[in-house]
Design an enzyme around this catalytic site. Structure first.
Site, PDB file in Angstrom:
ATOM      1  N   ASP A  50       9.766   5.732  12.802  1.00 51.68           N
ATOM      2  CA  ASP A  50      10.426   4.760  13.668  1.00 51.68           C
ATOM      3  C   ASP A  50      11.855   4.414  13.249  1.00 51.68           C
ATOM      4  O   ASP A  50      12.787   4.542  14.038  1.00 51.68           O
ATOM      5  CB  ASP A  50       9.567   3.490  13.840  1.00 51.68           C
ATOM      6  CG  ASP A  50       9.040   2.916  12.531  1.00 51.68           C
ATOM      7  OD1 ASP A  50       9.401   3.433  11.452  1.00 51.68           O
ATOM      8  OD2 ASP A  50       8.261   1.938  12.584  1.00 51.68           O
ATOM      9  N   ASP A 101       1.528   5.276   1.332  1.00 51.83           N
ATOM     10  CA  ASP A 101       1.203   6.400   2.200  1.00 51.83           C
ATOM     11  C   ASP A 101       1.732   7.657   1.529  1.00 51.83           C
ATOM     12  O   ASP A 101       2.852   7.674   1.011  1.00 51.83           O
ATOM     13  CB  ASP A 101       1.866   6.241   3.568  1.00 51.83           C
ATOM     14  CG  ASP A 101       1.280   5.057   4.310  1.00 51.83           C
ATOM     15  OD1 ASP A 101       0.098   5.118   4.663  1.00 51.83           O
ATOM     16  OD2 ASP A 101       2.005   4.063   4.504  1.00 51.83           O
ATOM     17  N   ASP A 151       0.849  -1.188   0.000  1.00 58.30           N
ATOM     18  CA  ASP A 151       0.000   0.000   0.000  1.00 58.30           C
ATOM     19  C   ASP A 151       0.890   1.244   0.000  1.00 58.30           C
ATOM     20  O   ASP A 151       2.098   1.145   0.172  1.00 58.30           O
ATOM     21  CB  ASP A 151      -0.958   0.009   1.190  1.00 58.30           C
ATOM     22  CG  ASP A 151      -0.241  -0.263   2.493  1.00 58.30           C
ATOM     23  OD1 ASP A 151       0.836   0.321   2.719  1.00 58.30           O
ATOM     24  OD2 ASP A 151      -0.757  -1.063   3.290  1.00 58.30           O
TER      25      ASP A 151
HETATM   26  P1  ATP Z   1       4.049  -2.185   5.756  1.00 60.54           P
HETATM   27  O1  ATP Z   1       4.719  -2.667   4.527  1.00 60.54           O
HETATM   28  O2  ATP Z   1       3.827  -3.282   6.756  1.00 60.54           O
HETATM   29  O3  ATP Z   1       2.835  -1.346   5.517  1.00 60.54           O
HETATM   30  P2  ATP Z   1       5.146   0.312   6.661  1.00 60.54           P
HETATM   31  O4  ATP Z   1       6.529   0.686   7.068  1.00 60.54           O
HETATM   32  O5  ATP Z   1       4.561   1.015   5.488  1.00 60.54           O
HETATM   33  O6  ATP Z   1       5.165  -1.255   6.451  1.00 60.54           O
HETATM   34  P3  ATP Z   1       2.878   1.288   8.112  1.00 60.54           P
HETATM   35  O7  ATP Z   1       2.265   0.726   9.354  1.00 60.54           O
HETATM   36  O8  ATP Z   1       2.102   1.301   6.860  1.00 60.54           O
HETATM   37  O9  ATP Z   1       4.241   0.489   7.919  1.00 60.54           O
HETATM   38  O10 ATP Z   1       3.357   2.746   8.494  1.00 60.54           O
HETATM   39  C1  ATP Z   1       3.736   3.701   7.521  1.00 60.54           C
HETATM   40  C2  ATP Z   1       4.897   4.540   8.032  1.00 60.54           C
HETATM   41  O11 ATP Z   1       4.518   5.238   9.227  1.00 60.54           O
HETATM   42  C3  ATP Z   1       6.123   3.732   8.441  1.00 60.54           C
HETATM   43  O12 ATP Z   1       6.923   3.432   7.326  1.00 60.54           O
HETATM   44  C4  ATP Z   1       6.790   4.663   9.426  1.00 60.54           C
HETATM   45  O13 ATP Z   1       7.494   5.688   8.751  1.00 60.54           O
HETATM   46  C5  ATP Z   1       5.607   5.303  10.133  1.00 60.54           C
HETATM   47  N1  ATP Z   1       5.232   4.569  11.357  1.00 60.54           N
HETATM   48  C6  ATP Z   1       4.336   3.552  11.463  1.00 60.54           C
HETATM   49  N2  ATP Z   1       4.246   3.119  12.722  1.00 60.54           N
HETATM   50  C7  ATP Z   1       5.080   3.872  13.447  1.00 60.54           C
HETATM   51  C8  ATP Z   1       5.428   3.928  14.831  1.00 60.54           C
HETATM   52  N3  ATP Z   1       4.897   3.080  15.691  1.00 60.54           N
HETATM   53  N4  ATP Z   1       6.333   4.863  15.223  1.00 60.54           N
HETATM   54  C9  ATP Z   1       6.875   5.730  14.330  1.00 60.54           C
HETATM   55  N5  ATP Z   1       6.601   5.729  13.016  1.00 60.54           N
HETATM   56  C10 ATP Z   1       5.713   4.818  12.575  1.00 60.54           C
HETATM   57 MG    MG Z   2       2.540   0.796   4.798  1.00 61.17          MG
END
Ligand code: ATP
Ligand code: MG
Length: 404
Positions: free
Chosen positions: A121, A42, A40
């Protein structure tokens, strides 16, 4: 980066045309740089939620009470658009303890791109990509080097960042299990003594992360990593016990076989199916069959112990009732594939499709006769076009159509 979904460019371009900054951020940039297709997208923007809503009108919806972001819909898919934010100051954080384990302070203050990067993070999760202009990848925290070295490194002081949001420990291990990254020594050390804190986190947030693990084809290695870093005992004692117990090896084989099918597109991305697959061993242990191929005897009143076993297994997460009910129905259909009774009813059952998929997986893992499936055709249409599924989500993020 040419692989970026055209809808994402479109959304970003609209924002830019209205004078705002708009960048792809997080997992999607990381995945694209690793040559993987993002699950997905963001989008981070300088526009406030109301301004985004103003631009996209009826195809946008502001969601979240405390942490407000906008879902922008294109077709059956939505994209998450969130405003640049900053870490709250110590002063702002003071006294703002959570009501249900979710941190209140996490959400609020808007900020600059620079600040937005520093509240994320890990460095590999804090990369931005400009899909409209010519800035390319924007790296404000050293994420590109860490991505190349396959290292999970915290942004800011590791101990502090992990302690203020223990879910980050789980997220770090996800990167290990899913991408073969390794943890920076200080991240490893922090997890070593902060792992028990995971039990303080909001069940809903943990469950969300677990669903995301199950949405990808690396669930076996991800749960294994969580287990090795002792995060499973902290957040999910039931799974930890199973993992170390006599049913552990088969559960791992089941997940690995599932992962292979998910990767090949041969296993539905249904949440019900994912939960049922994970819970199957726990349910079977509860309902016990007399032999390997019987699973359990069909008898009246099986629904109750089956549902109870599912709920006990997922107890730490308060799984929504409709999901556990559907997982139960799916699991209770399994013995029907052996005995062939009430065939017509089974074929019509709303969970037939997913139950058949799980049964087929069991055939593979337990090396049952492949012919067992022969009389059971794959359903033509998505199951449950009928009323049963009325209250299901209509949209998913980015990938495919909604599936329970
Ligand atoms: P995935 O492929 O599982 O979606 P992702 O890294 O995109 O991995 P998301 O949960 O979609 O994870 O979160 C999007 C972004 O938001 C992350 O890449 C990170 O930059 C930020 N983020 C998410 N959770 C946290 C957290 N607990 N603390 C700080 N930043 C976070
Ligand atoms: Mg994501």
């Amino acid at each position: 980066m040419e692989k970026i979904a055209p809808e994402v460019r479109h959304i970003a371009r609209r924002l830019v045309q209205h004078g705002f900054d708009a960048l792809v951020v997080g997992g999607a940039v990381r995945d694209l740089l690793l040559g993987r297709e993002p699950k997905d997208y963001d989008i981070a923007t300088s526009a406030r939620p109301e301004e985004v809503k103003e631009i996209f009108g009826r195809s946008a919806r502001i969601i979240g009470r405390r942490f407000r972001l906008v879902h922008v819909y294109r077709g059956h898919t939505f994209y998450e658009v969130s405003t640049f934010r900053r870490e709250p100051t110590t002063e702002e954080r003071k006294g703002r303890v959570d009501d249900d384990g979710v941190m209140l302070w996490r959400d609020n203050a808007y900020g600059t791109l620079e600040q937005d990067a520093h509240r994320r993070d890990f460095t590999v999760n804090a990369l931005y990509y400009d899909p409209v202009g010519d800035r390319g990848v924007i790296d404000l925290t050293g994420g590109v080097a860490d991505l190349e070295a396959r290292i999970v490194r915290s942004i800011g002081p590791t101990e502090v960042r992990m302690a203020e949001d223990p879910v980050r420990m789980l997220r770090a291990c996800k990167l290990v299990g899913q991408y073969g990254f390794r943890l920076a020594p200080e991240v490893e050390e922090a997890i070593g003594h902060l792992a028990p804190q995971l039990r303080l986190c909001s069940p809903a947030r943990l469950f969300e992360e677990i669903l995301k693990i199950l949405a990808k084809p690396w669930s076996a290695s991800t749960f294994q990593t969580l287990h090795e870093y002792e995060l499973t005992p902290a957040m999910w004692p039931g799974l930890a016990e199973m993992w170390d117990g006599p049913r552990g090896p088969e559960l791992r084989r089941l997940l690995a076989a599932r992962d292979a099918r998910v990767a090949a597109g041969g296993y539905s991305k249904s949440r019900t199916l994912a939960l049922a697959t994970l819970a199957f061993s726990a349910v079977e242990a509860e309902l016990k069959g007399p032999s390997d191929t019987v699973l359990w005897e069909r008898r009246p009143g099986l629904e109750k112990p089956c549902r109870a076993a599912i709920q006990r297994f997922f107890a730490p997460f308060r799984v929504p009732r409709y999901l556990s009910a559907r997982a139960r129905d799916l699991i209770l259909l399994l013995p029907r594939f052996f005995d062939g009774r009430r065939r017509g009813r089974v074929l019509e059952h709303p969970e037939y499709k997913y139950s058949r998929e799980l049964f087929s997986l069991l055939c593979e893992v337990r090396r049952w006769d492949g012919d067992l499936l022969e009389g059971w055709p794959p359903p033509h249409s998505p199951p449950g076009a009928s009323g049963r599924r009325r209250n299901r989500r209509r949209f998913t993020r980015t990938t495919g159509k909604a599936s329970g």
